[in-house]
Design an enzyme around this catalytic site. Structure first.
Site, PDB file in Angstrom:
ATOM      1  N   PRO A  76       6.210   2.456  -5.877  1.00 14.45           N
ATOM      2  CA  PRO A  76       5.080   3.055  -5.141  1.00 14.45           C
ATOM      3  C   PRO A  76       3.931   2.090  -4.867  1.00 14.45           C
ATOM      4  CG  PRO A  76       5.913   4.609  -6.751  1.00 14.45           C
ATOM      5  CD  PRO A  76       6.645   3.312  -6.992  1.00 14.45           C
ATOM      6  N   CYS A  77       3.402   2.197  -3.651  1.00 15.20           N
ATOM      7  CA  CYS A  77       2.337   1.304  -3.194  1.00 15.20           C
ATOM      8  C   CYS A  77       0.916   1.785  -3.500  1.00 15.20           C
ATOM      9  CB  CYS A  77       2.458   1.090  -1.683  1.00 15.20           C
ATOM     10  SG  CYS A  77       4.014   0.354  -1.154  1.00 15.20           S
ATOM     11  N   PRO A  78       0.652   3.111  -3.556  1.00 17.39           N
ATOM     12  CA  PRO A  78      -0.733   3.569  -3.710  1.00 17.39           C
ATOM     13  C   PRO A  78      -1.514   2.937  -4.861  1.00 17.39           C
ATOM     14  CG  PRO A  78       0.653   5.432  -3.125  1.00 17.39           C
ATOM     15  CD  PRO A  78       1.574   4.258  -3.361  1.00 17.39           C
ATOM     16  N   PRO A  79      -0.903   2.601  -6.013  1.00 18.17           N
ATOM     17  CA  PRO A  79      -1.710   1.988  -7.075  1.00 18.17           C
ATOM     18  C   PRO A  79      -2.365   0.670  -6.681  1.00 18.17           C
ATOM     19  CG  PRO A  79       0.354   2.812  -7.979  1.00 18.17           C
ATOM     20  CD  PRO A  79       0.467   2.901  -6.476  1.00 18.17           C
ATOM     21  N   PHE A  80      -1.841   0.008  -5.636  1.00 14.04           N
ATOM     22  CA  PHE A  80      -2.336  -1.319  -5.263  1.00 14.04           C
ATOM     23  C   PHE A  80      -2.918  -1.379  -3.850  1.00 14.04           C
ATOM     24  CE2 PHE A  80       1.513  -1.610  -7.927  1.00 14.04           C
ATOM     25  CZ  PHE A  80       0.933  -2.077  -9.095  1.00 14.04           C
TER      26      PHE A  80
END
Length: 416
Positions: A76-80
């Site tokens: 998943p991309c949202p954390p970064f």
């Protein structure tokens, strides 16, 4: 060419799987959370596809795939992402550190993980350093590389931050893929699709859409309908003759006005072309339009996956001349993190300043504040000044007691 075997996590609708297949890999297992994306992948590719939380041991058992040629994924991309809060390890969706721990179990010949450009930011230098150091402990040589999809024949910029790790005997043969000679514009990529219904002004539109497009934004399940991103992105699309406020059901008709009067919208098929799916792929996306658009927008472009996959395949096959020193090497992304790890004790700030050479106390304190977002950081006042000790990593690596599990159960239908 004999296909090598891969396991892919967070596989989405198969952009990475398709590119890797072209490069000589076939997945024996793909794991995906979203049932509709998993249906897309199952419909279009061979191999087993399992649906569910990739960190749930009831979904799959990593130890069953020990020694696989390639362990890959797009966690998943949202954390970064700069579009979010960049919470890193504090974001319950973060699976990057967990994926690294699976390397200890699977012991693949090679690792490929990709994420958004935000992971390359100074905010995550300590996080990246931890990843590299952990892979070094596990016997791999690893590094990150920022790749732009537009360098590989994709008509959008789409920067992706890619991690590759190999065992030393293969790492000496690895070379990052070189960019292609010429970029492909939006008009060139979509001319046939935009003119499919006989639009009389398609050539005029092609001349207007004469640049590489901005990054297609897939968004999360919290995102609204299918559109081409925030206000700035929509403005960039408008400059290329595209109405980014939605996605059309079909191309403009023969009597549709020119783009100077009314901007055309992209169809799902056009967005897939911009992500690197080719006409001869005949890839069928499951679900309704918004779901299809999200699957495509969140994908790793197949041509980029293919380019990196071919580079990995070449290294595994020992192609070319080996390097005296591997191109992949665990460089220092965060010297403060490294100094604290090596000390394994309290370190005075003046010692940290000296270890960094041209740093000062203020810059070190800023680095420490960033580290404290992902790691426990102990602070002690000593007669000689303030001292710091690096504690545990706060991210999810598989802990049964981690708060990620409760969050996932409470928000299962919204996690993406």
């Amino acid at each position: 060419m004999k296909k090598l075997k891969s396991v892919e996590i967070c596989a989405g609708a198969g952009g990475q799987a398709l590119g890797l297949y072209r490069a000589g890999f076939e997945h024996v297992l793909a794991v995906e959370l979203d049932p509709t994306a998993a249906e897309t992948l199952r419909t279009n590719s061979g191999g087993t596809v399992k649906v569910g939380d990739v960190a749930d041991p009831t979904v799959w058992n990593p130890s069953e795939y020990e020694g696989i040629d390639l362990f890959a994924g797009g966690v998943p991309c949202p954390p970064f992402s700069v579009a979010g809060k960049q919470l890193g390890s504090s974001d319950e969706r973060d699976l990057f550190a967990w994926a690294i721990e699976q390397v200890a179990v699977i012991r693949p010949r090679a690792l490929l993980l990709e994420n958004v450009r935000g992971l390359a930011a100074p905010r995550f230098s300590g996080y990246r350093q931890r990843v590299l150091d952990r892979l070094t402990q596990l016997g791999y040589v690893a590094d990150w590389k920022l790749l732009h999809a537009s360098d590989f024949g994709v008509a959008q910029l789409r920067p992706r931050f890619v991690l590759v790790a190999l065992k030393p005997e293969e790492a000496v043969y690895f070379r990052w893929p070189e960019p292609q000679a010429a970029e492909v514009t939006v008009g060139e990529a979509l001319r046939d699709l935009m003119g499919a219904n006989g639009w009389k002004h398609v050539d005029e539109w092609v001349s207007l859409a004469n640049k590489v497009g901005p990054t297609v934004v897939g968004g999360s399940k919290k995102h609204g309908g299918a559109d081409l991103g925030p206000t700035r992105a929509k403005a960039a699309w408008a400059a290329l003759g595209v109405d980014g406020k939605g996605v059309a059901d079909e191309a403009p008709g023969s009597d549709a006005p020119p783009a100077s009067e009314r901007l055309p919208r992209l169809t799902v098929e056009m967005v897939a072309r911009l992500q690197g799916w080719r006409a001869d792929d005949d890839w069928k996306f499951a679900g309704r339009k918004t779901s299809q658009y999200r699957q495509i927008g969140n994908a790793f472009p197949p041509p980029v996956a293919e380019a990196v996959g071919r580079a990995i395949r070449g290294a595994l096959d020992h192609q070319g001349v080996p390097h005296d020193l591997p191109e992949l090497e665990a460089g220092v992304h965060d010297p403060v993190y490294r100094a604290l790890v090596e000390a394994n004790d309290f370190v005075r700030i003046d010692r940290l300043v000296r270890s960094l050479g041209d740093a000062n106390e203020a810059s070190v304190e800023r680095r420490l504040a960033v580290l404290a977002q992902d790691f426990e950081l102990e602070v002690r006042a000593t007669p000689s000044g303030i001292a710091y000790k690096l504690g545990n990593f706060m991210g999810f690596t598989g802990q049964q007691e981690h708060g990620r599990h409760a969050y996932f159960e409470a928000h299962r239908n919204k996690v993406s």
